[in-house]
Design an enzyme around this catalytic site. Sequence first.
Site, PDB file in Angstrom:
ATOM      1  N   LYS A  57     -44.976 -24.003  26.601  1.00 29.29           N
ATOM      2  CA  LYS A  57     -46.158 -23.201  25.963  1.00 29.29           C
ATOM      3  C   LYS A  57     -47.314 -23.908  26.517  1.00 29.29           C
ATOM      4  O   LYS A  57     -48.444 -23.581  27.003  1.00 29.29           O
ATOM      5  CB  LYS A  57     -46.139 -22.922  24.475  1.00 29.29           C
ATOM      6  N   GLN A 101     -44.972 -23.538  15.612  1.00 30.64           N
ATOM      7  CA  GLN A 101     -43.603 -23.512  16.197  1.00 30.64           C
ATOM      8  C   GLN A 101     -42.674 -23.122  15.004  1.00 30.64           C
ATOM      9  O   GLN A 101     -42.559 -24.217  14.247  1.00 30.64           O
ATOM     10  CB  GLN A 101     -43.332 -24.459  17.085  1.00 30.64           C
ATOM     11  N   ASP A 124     -49.261 -15.378  17.112  1.00 29.61           N
ATOM     12  CA  ASP A 124     -47.975 -15.029  17.112  1.00 29.61           C
ATOM     13  C   ASP A 124     -47.844 -13.547  16.504  1.00 29.61           C
ATOM     14  O   ASP A 124     -46.855 -12.876  16.553  1.00 29.61           O
ATOM     15  CB  ASP A 124     -47.269 -15.911  16.106  1.00 29.61           C
TER      16      ASP A 124
END
Length: 298
Positions: A57, A101, A124
């Site tokens: 990422k 994460q 997200d």
Amino acid sequence: MGLKKATIIDGKEFSSRTNQSLLPYVELIVEKIGRPPALAVILVGEDAASLVYVRNKVKQTKDAGMVSIEHQLSAETSEKTLLSLIDTLNKDDQIDGILVQLPLPDHINENSIINAIKPSKDVDGFSIPNVGLLSTSVSGLIPCTPLGCLLLLKSYVGDLSGKSAVIIGRSNIVGKPMAQLLLNENCTVTIAHSKTKNIEAVCKEADILVAAVGRPNFVKSEWVKKGAVVIDVGINRLPPEGDKKGRLVGDVDFNSVSNVASAITPVPGGVGPMTIACLLRNTVTAACKRRNFNEPEM
Ligand code: NAP
């Protein structure tokens, strides 16, 4: 006459096109605010898969001309310390997106962390306000994996209106937002899960079948309607063979289903690359939304 094989939907190629399409937005943001969009990525602990995801990422964010700031914290980090870092990043005007994460270590409450992120920076799209916006068809930040699936579907199928869509899986990160996105596109949506009876017959009704189960080769060709478009979200590693690392496979039995479907995403190289492309897209979208700039369109 031989069987006609399904078209392979190339997520790798499509993700690099998606990344390219973000460049003008990144340039415009630099022109207007003097810096590119910036993403803060927080990793707690040293889970091997998470380390690989985060590395990927961060690299791709930088390759797209954006800023990526990593916060790697030890597995013993307390929930309070993590909340305090999120609070600092929420208030920092130099940060447009915040990603924590998952999974987090057991002593940290995932829901508290997800919902501590300011919704306008929640790239997200998992926080309750963004879930609410999606389910009321207002544009917020949309979870990356289902957004990636939708972009692939729209590019391959075009108008999705009236299509019968079946999603296998009802997780908060894939199945449910996928269902909502397809409903917003005027599909007739069914969600199947572990308690669904006669799942084979349910799946066979689908013009669009999305598998997000986490079971290798779960969907068989007999479950798929001829000509259906199949999106395989699953990432499963098979047991190692001899000294070789186990292969990655999806939730769909690719070889047999390719003989029935009209199009299918491969694993790897299908949905996976689109997830990261959509993270970059959400970072650009977050940077634009906060300032009322034009944002990437569907
Ligand atoms: P999850 O939270 O474990 O959810 C799995 C879903 O599958 C659940 O809703 C479960 O039903 C359902 N299910 C399990 N066994 C079933 C069965 N026998 N019949 C019907 N439904 C069944 O998984 P997830 O996070 O959504 O992820 C799903 C897969 O996608 C995993 O392989 C994951 O690695 C992959 N993934 C890929 C990406 C990507 O970037 N490509 C991103 C995220 C996830 P119940 O709710 O009834 O338990």
